[in-house]
Design a protein around this motif. Structure first.
Motif, PDB file in Angstrom:
ATOM      1  N   PRO A  39       0.798  -1.221   0.000  1.00 18.06           N
ATOM      2  CA  PRO A  39       0.000   0.000   0.000  1.00 18.06           C
ATOM      3  C   PRO A  39       0.839   1.283   0.000  1.00 18.06           C
ATOM      4  O   PRO A  39       0.335   2.348  -0.330  1.00 18.06           O
ATOM      5  CB  PRO A  39      -0.836  -0.097   1.276  1.00 18.06           C
ATOM      6  CG  PRO A  39      -0.315  -1.227   2.054  1.00 18.06           C
ATOM      7  CD  PRO A  39       0.587  -2.031   1.182  1.00 18.06           C
ATOM      8  N   GLU A  40       2.106   1.185   0.347  1.00 16.85           N
ATOM      9  CA  GLU A  40       2.963   2.369   0.370  1.00 16.85           C
ATOM     10  C   GLU A  40       3.659   2.631  -0.959  1.00 16.85           C
ATOM     11  O   GLU A  40       3.665   3.744  -1.452  1.00 16.85           O
ATOM     12  CB  GLU A  40       4.029   2.245   1.473  1.00 16.85           C
ATOM     13  CG  GLU A  40       3.480   2.375   2.862  1.00 16.85           C
ATOM     14  CD  GLU A  40       2.797   3.696   3.108  1.00 16.85           C
ATOM     15  OE1 GLU A  40       3.316   4.744   2.674  1.00 16.85           O
ATOM     16  OE2 GLU A  40       1.729   3.685   3.722  1.00 16.85           O
ATOM     17  N   CYS A  41       4.276   1.591  -1.532  1.00 11.60           N
ATOM     18  CA  CYS A  41       5.109   1.820  -2.723  1.00 11.60           C
ATOM     19  C   CYS A  41       4.657   1.049  -3.960  1.00 11.60           C
ATOM     20  O   CYS A  41       5.121   1.311  -5.055  1.00 11.60           O
ATOM     21  CB  CYS A  41       6.565   1.483  -2.417  1.00 11.60           C
ATOM     22  SG  CYS A  41       6.841  -0.271  -2.149  1.00 11.60           S
ATOM     23  N   GLY A  42       3.767   0.068  -3.792  1.00 10.26           N
ATOM     24  CA  GLY A  42       3.262  -0.674  -4.932  1.00 10.26           C
ATOM     25  C   GLY A  42       4.044  -1.927  -5.305  1.00 10.26           C
ATOM     26  O   GLY A  42       3.621  -2.678  -6.177  1.00 10.26           O
ATOM     27  N   LYS A  43       5.190  -2.167  -4.657  1.00 10.38           N
ATOM     28  CA  LYS A  43       5.951  -3.390  -4.925  1.00 10.38           C
ATOM     29  C   LYS A  43       5.181  -4.586  -4.361  1.00 10.38           C
ATOM     30  O   LYS A  43       4.338  -4.425  -3.486  1.00 10.38           O
ATOM     31  CB  LYS A  43       7.322  -3.320  -4.247  1.00 10.38           C
ATOM     32  CG  LYS A  43       8.244  -2.281  -4.827  1.00 10.38           C
ATOM     33  CD  LYS A  43       9.562  -2.273  -4.062  1.00 10.38           C
ATOM     34  CE  LYS A  43      10.481  -1.187  -4.573  1.00 10.38           C
ATOM     35  NZ  LYS A  43      11.711  -1.106  -3.769  1.00 10.38           N
ATOM     36  N   PRO A  44       5.471  -5.795  -4.824  1.00 10.76           N
ATOM     37  CA  PRO A  44       4.784  -6.974  -4.278  1.00 10.76           C
ATOM     38  C   PRO A  44       5.043  -7.136  -2.778  1.00 10.76           C
ATOM     39  O   PRO A  44       6.159  -6.899  -2.298  1.00 10.76           O
ATOM     40  CB  PRO A  44       5.396  -8.139  -5.055  1.00 10.76           C
ATOM     41  CG  PRO A  44       5.964  -7.526  -6.291  1.00 10.76           C
ATOM     42  CD  PRO A  44       6.371  -6.138  -5.923  1.00 10.76           C
ATOM     43  N   SER A  45       4.006  -7.522  -2.037  1.00 12.13           N
ATOM     44  CA  SER A  45       4.152  -7.686  -0.591  1.00 12.13           C
ATOM     45  C   SER A  45       5.020  -8.900  -0.276  1.00 12.13           C
ATOM     46  O   SER A  45       5.146  -9.819  -1.082  1.00 12.13           O
ATOM     47  CB  SER A  45       2.776  -7.859   0.050  1.00 12.13           C
ATOM     48  OG  SER A  45       2.123  -8.983  -0.478  1.00 12.13           O
TER      49      SER A  45
END
Length: 78
Positions: free
Chosen positions: A18-24
């Motif tokens: 939710p912060e940067c869009g990279k995969p969790s």
């Protein structure tokens, strides 16, 4: 000790951070890293995530309550 016949718990779905869009990542789900989790926590603690509140004057509040009561009476009278 786990039994070989017992299925392992299913892995979580990989979603965008939710912060940067990279995969969790599994370790810091739903975030991609501890850093993003800390950024989000800081936003909560600093009050960045808040719902704005409008202060009503007593006469405005009385008018709002009267309007809500009229609407409620109209719905109940049908």
């Amino acid at each position: 000790m786990a039994d070989k016949d017992t299925p392992a718990s299913p892995a979580r779905t990989v979603r965008p951070c939710p912060e940067c869009g990279k995969p969790s990542s599994e370790a810091s789900y739903p975030f991609c890293s501890k850093r993003c989790a800390d950024v989000d926590l800081n936003r909560w603690l600093s009050g960045s995530y808040s719902v704005p509140v409008v202060e009503l004057e007593p006469e405005d509040l009385a008018e709002l309550e009267a309007r809500q009561q009229r609407e409620e009476d109209e719905r109940g009278g049908r």
